[in-house]
Design an enzyme around this catalytic site. Structure first.
Site, mmCIF file in Angstrom:
data_model
loop_
_atom_site.group_PDB
_atom_site.id
_atom_site.type_symbol
_atom_site.label_atom_id
_atom_site.label_comp_id
_atom_site.label_asym_id
_atom_site.label_seq_id
_atom_site.Cartn_x
_atom_site.Cartn_y
_atom_site.Cartn_z
ATOM 1 C CG ASP A 198 26.940 -66.130 -6.774
ATOM 2 O OD1 ASP A 198 26.267 -65.741 -5.815
ATOM 3 O OD2 ASP A 198 27.611 -65.350 -7.502
ATOM 4 C CB VAL B 255 27.160 -61.620 -13.614
ATOM 5 C CG1 VAL B 255 27.750 -60.810 -14.743
ATOM 6 C CG2 VAL B 255 28.256 -62.155 -12.716
ATOM 7 C CG ASP B 256 27.098 -54.736 -13.629
ATOM 8 O OD1 ASP B 256 26.750 -53.863 -14.438
ATOM 9 O OD2 ASP B 256 27.977 -54.558 -12.767
ATOM 10 N N GLY C 173 23.664 -63.198 -21.419
ATOM 11 C CA GLY C 173 22.391 -62.988 -20.714
ATOM 12 C C GLY C 173 21.603 -61.902 -21.399
ATOM 13 C CB VAL C 174 20.912 -58.430 -20.296
ATOM 14 C CG1 VAL C 174 20.482 -57.121 -20.918
ATOM 15 C CG2 VAL C 174 20.167 -58.684 -19.001
ATOM 16 C CE1 TYR C 175 23.939 -55.176 -22.444
ATOM 17 C CE2 TYR C 175 26.290 -55.470 -22.774
ATOM 18 C CZ TYR C 175 25.228 -54.704 -22.331
ATOM 19 O OH TYR C 175 25.457 -53.459 -21.765
#
Ligand code: APR
Length: 168
Positions: free
Chosen positions: A9, A32-33, A118-120
């Protein structure tokens, strides 16, 4: 500059700066944001509100507030659309802008999450190659940077970073 690979982390790292994979509003999100904002506390969001956002491929620096890291460098990675919308150049820009901001601040250590992975939806190996190439570039004379850490949240990314850095 020494390059390390570390699994875990990023919010726990006591380095000069951790990099946040943000969105262009800089007003927080998931992944992570979200972890960085949770760990930094509400002052981070309050500070970010005054920054006016950040274009894709660029970065902005803020204090780390309650994080062990002294600073957070927020960068906005490209969303993966297949690779023909300048995604590689924009992702490289995230690493370059973040390193330049760290040097401007005279920082010695910086840790990166796998930006856009990740999301992107950026393909992991292609992104890892860009990260390795940008971190392997020789730094300008007088650079304060001594160590960069590539943080892998999952074991798959550890393996990919190892493979790519071995080849870099
Ligand atoms: N420490 C280190 N790495 C992490 C952590 C963490 N605590 N949490 C997630 N990651 C990893 C993910 O596993 C992924 O490999 O960070 C990488 C980037 O994933 P995302 O956080 O989804 O970031 P990205 O793909 O760049 O998408 C950015 O997601 O959270 C929103 O606001 C953010 O809109 C923006 C978008």
């Amino acid at each position: 500059m020494d390059i390390q690979i570390w699994q875990g982390d990023i919010t726990t790292l006591e380095v000069d700066a951790i990099v946040n994979a943000a969105n262009s509003s800089l007003l927080g999100g998931g992944g992570v944001d979200g972890a960085i904002h949770r760990a930094a506390g509400p002052e981070l969001l309050a500070h970010c509100r005054g920054l006016g956002g950040c274009p894709t491929g660029e970065a902005r620096i803020t204090p780390g507030f309650r994080l062990p890291a002294r600073f957070v460098i927020h960068t906005v990675g490209p969303v993966w659309h297949g690779g023909d919308r300048r995604e590689p150049e924009l992702l490289a820009g995230c690493y370059r802008s973040s390193l330049a901001l760290a040097e401007a601040e005279g920082l010695a250590s910086i840790a990166f999450p796998a930006i856009s992975c990740g999301v992107y939806g950026y393909p992991l190996e292609a992104a890892a190659r860009i990260a390795a190439a940008e971190l392997s570039r020789s730094r300008p004379p007088g650079s304060s940077l001594r160590e960069a850490i590539l943080v892998a949240f999952g074991v798959d990314m550890v393996r990919i970073y190892r493979e790519v850095l071995g080849a870099a």
